[in-house]
Design an enzyme around this catalytic site. Structure first.
Site, PDB file in Angstrom:
ATOM      1  N   HIS B 122       0.817  -1.213   0.000  1.00  0.00           N
ATOM      2  CA  HIS B 122       0.000   0.000   0.000  1.00  0.00           C
ATOM      3  C   HIS B 122       0.850   1.261   0.000  1.00  0.00           C
ATOM      4  O   HIS B 122       0.354   2.348   0.254  1.00  0.00           O
ATOM      5  CB  HIS B 122      -0.925   0.033   1.213  1.00  0.00           C
ATOM      6  CG  HIS B 122      -1.708  -1.223   1.418  1.00  0.00           C
ATOM      7  ND1 HIS B 122      -1.229  -2.273   2.159  1.00  0.00           N
ATOM      8  CD2 HIS B 122      -2.912  -1.611   0.945  1.00  0.00           C
ATOM      9  CE1 HIS B 122      -2.108  -3.265   2.164  1.00  0.00           C
ATOM     10  NE2 HIS B 122      -3.146  -2.897   1.423  1.00  0.00           N
ATOM     11  N   ASP B 224      35.861 -29.437  15.528  1.00  0.00           N
ATOM     12  CA  ASP B 224      36.008 -30.771  14.945  1.00  0.00           C
ATOM     13  C   ASP B 224      37.013 -30.734  13.796  1.00  0.00           C
ATOM     14  O   ASP B 224      36.636 -30.613  12.631  1.00  0.00           O
ATOM     15  CB  ASP B 224      34.643 -31.274  14.447  1.00  0.00           C
ATOM     16  CG  ASP B 224      34.710 -32.710  13.927  1.00  0.00           C
ATOM     17  OD1 ASP B 224      35.823 -33.195  13.635  1.00  0.00           O
ATOM     18  OD2 ASP B 224      33.647 -33.330  13.800  1.00  0.00           O
ATOM     19  N   HIS B 227      37.516 -34.565  11.749  1.00  0.00           N
ATOM     20  CA  HIS B 227      36.860 -35.052  10.541  1.00  0.00           C
ATOM     21  C   HIS B 227      37.710 -34.832   9.288  1.00  0.00           C
ATOM     22  O   HIS B 227      37.539 -35.500   8.286  1.00  0.00           O
ATOM     23  CB  HIS B 227      35.501 -34.368  10.353  1.00  0.00           C
ATOM     24  CG  HIS B 227      35.604 -32.995   9.747  1.00  0.00           C
ATOM     25  ND1 HIS B 227      36.093 -31.910  10.429  1.00  0.00           N
ATOM     26  CD2 HIS B 227      35.298 -32.533   8.507  1.00  0.00           C
ATOM     27  CE1 HIS B 227      36.075 -30.842   9.648  1.00  0.00           C
ATOM     28  NE2 HIS B 227      35.599 -31.185   8.467  1.00  0.00           N
ATOM     29  N   HIS B 232      37.958 -35.025   4.374  1.00  0.00           N
ATOM     30  CA  HIS B 232      38.602 -34.191   3.347  1.00  0.00           C
ATOM     31  C   HIS B 232      39.842 -34.847   2.739  1.00  0.00           C
ATOM     32  O   HIS B 232      40.598 -34.190   2.025  1.00  0.00           O
ATOM     33  CB  HIS B 232      38.967 -32.832   3.936  1.00  0.00           C
ATOM     34  CG  HIS B 232      37.774 -32.058   4.425  1.00  0.00           C
ATOM     35  ND1 HIS B 232      36.675 -31.812   3.641  1.00  0.00           N
ATOM     36  CD2 HIS B 232      37.497 -31.497   5.635  1.00  0.00           C
ATOM     37  CE1 HIS B 232      35.778 -31.120   4.340  1.00  0.00           C
ATOM     38  NE2 HIS B 232      36.247 -30.928   5.543  1.00  0.00           N
ATOM     39  N   ASP B 375      31.740 -31.768   3.444  1.00  0.00           N
ATOM     40  CA  ASP B 375      31.095 -31.565   4.741  1.00  0.00           C
ATOM     41  C   ASP B 375      29.582 -31.688   4.651  1.00  0.00           C
ATOM     42  O   ASP B 375      28.946 -32.344   5.465  1.00  0.00           O
ATOM     43  CB  ASP B 375      31.425 -30.170   5.279  1.00  0.00           C
ATOM     44  CG  ASP B 375      32.865 -30.047   5.759  1.00  0.00           C
ATOM     45  OD1 ASP B 375      33.387 -31.030   6.316  1.00  0.00           O
ATOM     46  OD2 ASP B 375      33.438 -28.961   5.579  1.00  0.00           O
TER      47      ASP B 375
HETATM   48  S1  FES Z   1       1.788  -0.736   3.167  1.00  0.00           S
HETATM   49 FE1  FES Z   1       0.310  -2.261   3.453  1.00  0.00          FE
HETATM   50  S2  FES Z   1       1.534  -3.972   3.918  1.00  0.00           S
HETATM   51 FE2  FES Z   1       2.947  -2.410   3.725  1.00  0.00          FE
HETATM   52 FE   LIG Z   2      35.155 -29.879   6.964  1.00  0.00          FE
END
Ligand code: FES
Ligand SMILES: [Fe+2]
Ligand code: FES
Lengths: 105, 462
Positions: B122, B224, B227, B232, B375
């Site tokens: 709006h 960790d 791992h 890796h 990962d």
């Molecule tokens: S102006 Fe109506 S929802 Fe933002």
């Molecule tokens: Fe990793």
């Protein structure tokens, strides 16, 4: 031409727009630009919001509501929403440290 | 509703509660974590309230938004927020949701020099300071009961920076960001303050989705490194031409440190992480900067700058020193995350070095990166498998290194010897349980994960 006293020059500040209520007509806005005071309608030609919420940027008055930009002097609108008209500016004069403008139609 | 009184538009910050039944799912006596914490919807909702509604969460790097109106969009838990530089240079953050019907007011991920945010529904218009500046003067201003000045985008309750990193919390009563870190900043400075000119993010934000619980990546980065040897191995062989070996540098010259659930594991090999980016020139560069970093940070921390190391700031902000990848594991339900990643460099680095970091992080830790893929698959299967009805009742083992705690007066926080250790992960879940149990900050800041008092944590001891 008839001049209306609007406010003291000292009341204006850089980077802000000052709104002045004027008897019998819509409010007028004032800003510092080009080394002097500029006067224009406070009511944005787009959707009637107050331009005093906006700011001056690169020689233009920017409306804070939908960001229309108006060239200082000519009032030509840029980046404005559809249907936005030109902003009206008024000639100003400083007398006794106060900003006056010619608000005649 | 039909009485039609005036609305109260004040921002509301939800209060925390207490969930001892969830806190008890972390069994510190037995070093076990109940599998339910990885898939249960009610627990996830409690996490949004207890953890993401209160903790300081990472928002942005100051370098992303240098000028007034510059903004980025991000998440705090599942809430969409706009982070925007104000005209006075401060940083503000607001919920990206219009107080009229809730529509988002900002659709793009980032931008420069925004003048405000106009809602698309709006047309309500908000300044970069969040205040409602206008609607459409021709309608609302003719309603004598409309109180424009009372309406604002909901501000994130507190926003603060630490050496370029911007964080926010939705809790007005949260302690300051400095208190939230406590002496953990001593470790953050390894990356954030090894050069006088400070740091920046380069190259934008890479986003991807992983179908895992957010805590798996957070616990992985908090402590960790175990791992890496298995997960890796093949990727490392491809990049380094040799495998990951778990030599003595993971034991003798390595440790885990934890404070308030934040944790870092590191060895002191100077360039182990940087090597995996695949550019020998970067490794040379890190070596060339060593003496300068040592003057600033002392020997221990200077050796950490490019070392095999990983870190999580509780709850979901992680990074790899040396590889320069910084990331947030944004929760999207109990079994999905959106991963946001950035590359952090020193501002003073030559352009071609920055570029190598950017490419290096892209090839290793991004959706197309070798290690990220390694990962992500594991975390997805951990999450899915834990959901099985019988499976979810089985214990999980978080007990590596239960008797490896050391005093280490020179190092702030709870210190465990060797980086191959579940210690930081135990502290991470202990912190998680503290957030589930406590509804107030005085308990939260004095609980078991709080740092032990040490005479002079930090530089003096170097
Ligand atoms: S102006 Fe109506 S929802 Fe933002
Ligand atoms: Fe990793
Ligand atoms: S009211 Fe000024 S641009 Fe819309």
């Amino acid at each position: 031409m008839s001049l209306t006293r609007l406010c003291a020059l000292a009341d204006l500040g850089p980077d802000k727009i000052t709104r002045v209520e004027v008897e019998g007509r819509s409010p007028v806005a004032l800003a510092l630009a080009d080394g002097g005071a500029v006067a224009f309608d406070d009511t944005c030609p787009h959707a009637d919001e107050s331009l005093s919420q906006g700011w001056v940027e690169d020689g233009r008055i920017v409306c804070a509501v939908h960001f229309a930009e108006f060239e200082i002097g000519s009032g030509k609108a840029h980046n404005a929403p559809i249907g936005c008209g030109r902003l009206r500016f008024y000639p100003t004069e400083i007398r006794d440290g106060a900003v006056h403008a010619d608000l005649a139609d | 509703m039909c009485k039609a009184g005036r609305p109260d538009m004040k921002p509301a910050y939800p209060q925390a509660g207490s969930y001892p039944q969830f806190a008890d799912l972390v069994d510190t006596e037995r070093s076990q974590v109940d599998r339910k914490v990885f898939h249960d919807e009610a627990i996830y909702q409690a996490e949004l309230r207890q953890i993401f509604g209160r903790a300081w969460l990472f928002l942005a790097h100051e370098s992303q938004i240098p000028g007034a109106g510059d903004f980025v969009r991000t998440k705090m838990g599942e809430d969409d927020v706009i982070v925007v530089r104000q005209r006075d240079g401060k940083i503000g953050a607001f919920l990206n949701s219009c107080p009229h019907r809730g529509n988002r007011v900002c659709m793009v991920d980032a931008g420069k020099k925004a003048r405000g945010f106009i809602c698309n529904y709006h047309g309500w218009s908000f300044g970069i300071d969040g205040r409602l500046v206008g609607t459409d003067g021709k309608v609302y201003d003719t309603d004598p009961d409309f109180e424009k000045h009372a309406i604002t985008l909901t501000p994130v309750a507190q926003v603060a920076s630490y050496k370029g990193l911007v964080f926010g919390t939705f809790d007005p009563n949260a302690p300051s960001l400095a208190d939230w870190f406590g002496p953990f900043t001593w470790y953050l400075d390894v990356m954030l303050d090894n050069d006088p000119e400070g740091t920046e993010f380069i190259g934008g934000c890479i986003r991807s989705e992983i179908e895992c619980n957010w805590k798996f990546p957070a616990e992985n980065f908090v402590g960790d490194i175990l791992h890496a040897y298995w997960t890796h191995q093949s990727g490392a062989q491809a990049i380094l031409g040799g495998g990951v070996d778990l030599g003595p540098q993971y034991d003798e010259r390595a440790f885990q440190a934890s404070i308030y659930g934040h944790g870092i594991e590191t060895n002191l090999d100077k360039t182990g992480n940087t090597k995996t980016l695949g550019y020998p020139e970067l490794v040379d560069y890190v070596f060339s900067q060593y003496d300068k970093a040592k003057d600033r940070l002392g020997e221990t921390r200077a050796r950490m700058v490019g070392a095999i190391s990983s870190c999580t700031v509780f709850p979901n902000f992680s990074f790899l020193p040396g590889q320069a990848t910084f990331r947030v594991w944004q929760p999207k339900g109990p079994n999905k995350i959106e991963l946001y990643t950035w590359t952090l460099v020193n501002k003073s680095m030559p352009e071609h070095i920055k570029e190598l970091y950017r490419r290096g992080t892209m090839m290793t830790f991004s959706p197309g990166g070798v290690f990220e893929m390694d990962d992500g698959e594991n975390w997805e299967y951990c999450t899915k498998a834990n959901e099985g009805w019988v499976t979810r009742h089985q214990p999980l083992h978080y007990a590596l290194g239960i008797s490896s705690k050391i005093d280490a007066p020179d190092l702030p926080g709870h210190i465990h010897r060797g980086s191959l250790n579940d210690a930081n992960q135990r502290y991470f879940y202990t912190r998680w349980a503290e957030f589930m149990r406590f509804d107030n900050w005085s308990d939260l800041m004095t609980a078991e994960t709080a740092p032990p008092a040490k005479a002079a944590p930090g530089v003096a001891a170097e």
